[in-house]
Design a protein around this motif. Structure first.
Motif, PDB file in Angstrom:
ATOM      1  N   GLU A 111      56.296  68.982  58.841  1.00 19.89           N
ATOM      2  CA  GLU A 111      56.620  67.647  58.329  1.00 19.89           C
ATOM      3  C   GLU A 111      56.420  67.552  56.816  1.00 19.89           C
ATOM      4  O   GLU A 111      56.988  66.685  56.156  1.00 19.89           O
ATOM      5  N   LEU A 112      55.613  68.455  56.276  1.00 19.47           N
ATOM      6  CA  LEU A 112      55.369  68.459  54.834  1.00 19.47           C
ATOM      7  C   LEU A 112      56.682  68.623  54.064  1.00 19.47           C
ATOM      8  O   LEU A 112      56.874  68.000  53.010  1.00 19.47           O
ATOM      9  N   ILE A 113      57.581  69.454  54.587  1.00 22.79           N
ATOM     10  CA  ILE A 113      58.889  69.657  53.938  1.00 22.79           C
ATOM     11  C   ILE A 113      59.671  68.349  53.938  1.00 22.79           C
ATOM     12  O   ILE A 113      60.212  67.928  52.906  1.00 22.79           O
ATOM     13  N   THR A 114      59.705  67.692  55.075  1.00 21.49           N
ATOM     14  CA  THR A 114      60.429  66.427  55.226  1.00 21.49           C
ATOM     15  C   THR A 114      59.876  65.374  54.287  1.00 21.49           C
ATOM     16  O   THR A 114      60.630  64.662  53.605  1.00 21.49           O
ATOM     17  N   GLU A 115      58.557  65.269  54.218  1.00 24.52           N
ATOM     18  CA  GLU A 115      57.902  64.277  53.361  1.00 24.52           C
ATOM     19  C   GLU A 115      58.225  64.537  51.886  1.00 24.52           C
ATOM     20  O   GLU A 115      58.557  63.611  51.137  1.00 24.52           O
ATOM     21  N   GLY A 116      58.134  65.803  51.487  1.00 20.87           N
ATOM     22  CA  GLY A 116      58.399  66.162  50.093  1.00 20.87           C
ATOM     23  C   GLY A 116      59.844  65.899  49.704  1.00 20.87           C
ATOM     24  O   GLY A 116      60.123  65.359  48.633  1.00 20.87           O
ATOM     25  N   ALA A 117      60.767  66.280  50.585  1.00 23.29           N
ATOM     26  CA  ALA A 117      62.194  66.090  50.300  1.00 23.29           C
ATOM     27  C   ALA A 117      62.547  64.606  50.233  1.00 23.29           C
ATOM     28  O   ALA A 117      63.349  64.184  49.392  1.00 23.29           O
ATOM     29  N   ALA A 118      61.941  63.805  51.113  1.00 24.88           N
ATOM     30  CA  ALA A 118      62.220  62.365  51.129  1.00 24.88           C
ATOM     31  C   ALA A 118      61.699  61.694  49.855  1.00 24.88           C
ATOM     32  O   ALA A 118      62.337  60.788  49.312  1.00 24.88           O
ATOM     33  N   PHE A 119      60.555  62.147  49.362  1.00 19.66           N
ATOM     34  CA  PHE A 119      59.927  61.503  48.206  1.00 19.66           C
ATOM     35  C   PHE A 119      60.509  61.992  46.881  1.00 19.66           C
ATOM     36  O   PHE A 119      60.777  61.198  45.987  1.00 19.66           O
ATOM     37  N   PHE A 120      60.700  63.304  46.755  1.00 22.63           N
ATOM     38  CA  PHE A 120      61.109  63.883  45.471  1.00 22.63           C
ATOM     39  C   PHE A 120      62.568  64.335  45.437  1.00 22.63           C
ATOM     40  O   PHE A 120      63.115  64.579  44.357  1.00 22.63           O
ATOM     41  N   GLY A 121      63.177  64.497  46.611  1.00 23.40           N
ATOM     42  CA  GLY A 121      64.521  65.063  46.694  1.00 23.40           C
ATOM     43  C   GLY A 121      64.447  66.549  47.043  1.00 23.40           C
ATOM     44  O   GLY A 121      63.511  67.247  46.647  1.00 23.40           O
ATOM     45  N   SER A 122      65.441  67.022  47.767  1.00 22.78           N
ATOM     46  CA  SER A 122      65.448  68.426  48.220  1.00 22.78           C
ATOM     47  C   SER A 122      65.420  69.419  47.075  1.00 22.78           C
ATOM     48  O   SER A 122      64.894  70.528  47.206  1.00 22.78           O
ATOM     49  N   GLN A 123      65.999  69.032  45.925  1.00 22.12           N
ATOM     50  CA  GLN A 123      66.056  69.954  44.793  1.00 22.12           C
ATOM     51  C   GLN A 123      64.674  70.349  44.292  1.00 22.12           C
ATOM     52  O   GLN A 123      64.518  71.348  43.599  1.00 22.12           O
ATOM     53  N   CYS A 124      63.655  69.577  44.665  1.00 22.66           N
ATOM     54  CA  CYS A 124      62.273  69.844  44.228  1.00 22.66           C
ATOM     55  C   CYS A 124      61.515  70.742  45.202  1.00 22.66           C
ATOM     56  O   CYS A 124      60.437  71.228  44.862  1.00 22.66           O
ATOM     57  N   ILE A 125      62.042  70.917  46.406  1.00 17.66           N
ATOM     58  CA  ILE A 125      61.273  71.576  47.464  1.00 17.66           C
ATOM     59  C   ILE A 125      61.803  72.980  47.750  1.00 17.66           C
ATOM     60  O   ILE A 125      62.922  73.161  48.228  1.00 17.66           O
ATOM     61  N   VAL A 126      60.969  73.968  47.455  1.00 16.72           N
ATOM     62  CA  VAL A 126      61.273  75.369  47.757  1.00 16.72           C
ATOM     63  C   VAL A 126      60.368  75.798  48.909  1.00 16.72           C
ATOM     64  O   VAL A 126      59.148  75.612  48.845  1.00 16.72           O
ATOM     65  N   VAL A 127      60.952  76.339  49.952  1.00 15.34           N
ATOM     66  CA  VAL A 127      60.134  76.880  51.045  1.00 15.34           C
ATOM     67  C   VAL A 127      60.092  78.401  50.903  1.00 15.34           C
ATOM     68  O   VAL A 127      61.126  79.071  50.921  1.00 15.34           O
ATOM     69  N   ALA A 128      58.876  78.910  50.691  1.00 14.38           N
ATOM     70  CA  ALA A 128      58.676  80.351  50.555  1.00 14.38           C
ATOM     71  C   ALA A 128      58.403  80.952  51.930  1.00 14.38           C
ATOM     72  O   ALA A 128      57.611  80.401  52.707  1.00 14.38           O
TER      73      ALA A 128
END
Length: 252
Positions: A111-128
């Motif tokens: 859910e951390l990915i979902t929360e980050g993408a919703a708040f900052f936008g997907s362009q900010c979220i990199v999943v390693a």
């Protein structure tokens, strides 16, 4: 035509850049701020900063070092390691990062990915994703905690779930080739690149410019990440880009 990116990586432990082989035998590679300045001046497209022991040691990312590196850069800057909550993402982005990279925390709580993408936008979220081939399963398996812990997640399924949850990029490290300088895991990179709709950054195994050409052409990567060949001045970003241009690869 999409431009391929060359991205140096700073693996940071105790405030110093380190590099090992298959995540082991770490050796000092220099000061993160000085290396960041060098790569910015040399024409790197982006920079990745990974606090490699933060998750394993159960602590937050070293924010003061992130701030110093960010102040030295004019290029996009991704930071990962010890980012477990939305507040951690806010802290890192306020410190000067353009993107955050999540690995262990995302596996433990997707859910951390979902929360980050919703708040900052997907362009900010990199999943390693740290991936290792499992001979018994005949598939690539996800590892966490800096490559120390094996999970039951299969890489393709996890990469696809991460993108569905809002990841804007996948930073894919082939653990079997990491630090070996024998080339990227082309099979792994191609599998994931074909399975997801977002850019894939290939990591693990860069030994020369030819390896980068291979991971773009055969692995279908959107970006190539390297550490030791740049840290120890075995080649330069400029030399790599010159070679790639001669081979017909679209680079900046």
């Amino acid at each position: 035509m999409i431009t391929k990116r060359i991205i140096p990586c700073l693996d940071v432990k105790d405030g110093r850049v380190v590099k090992g082989i298959q995540f082991l035998g770490l050796k000092d590679a220099g000061d993160p701020v000085e290396l960041a300045k060098t790569y910015d001046n040399e024409g790197a497209d982006e920079l990745v900063f990974l606090d490699i022991s933060a998750s394993h040691e159960g602590r937050k990312t070293i924010v003061d070092v992130v701030e110093k590196v960010a102040a030295a850069l004019a290029i996009p800057f991704t930071v990962g390691g010890g980012i477990n909550h939305l507040e951690d993402m806010k802290t890192i982005l306020r410190a000067g990062a353009d993107k955050v990279s999540v690995n262990t925390a995302a596996v433990l709580r997707p859910e951390l990915i979902t929360e980050g993408a919703a708040f900052f936008g997907s362009q900010c979220i990199v999943v390693a994703i740290d991936a290792k081939f499992d001979l018994d399963k005949g598939k690539y398996v996800v590892y966490t905690h800096g490559g120390r812990q094996r999970t039951e997640f299969e890489v393709l399924e996890w990469a696809q779930e991460a993108v569905q949850r809002g990841a804007g990029e996948i930073l894919l490290t082939g653990m079997d080739s990491d630090g070996e300088k024998t080339g990227f895991d082309l099979k792994l990179t191609k599998l994931v690149s074909e399975a997801v709709s977002v850019p894939v950054i290939a990591s693990g195994g860069a030994g020369n410019a030819e390896h980068m050409y291979e991971v773009f052409e055969k692995g279908q990567a959107d970006a190539a990440l390297a550490a030791s060949i740049f840290h120890y001045q075995e080649t330069s970003i400029k030399e790599v880009k010159t070679y790639l241009k001669e081979c017909g690869v679209n680079v900046r």
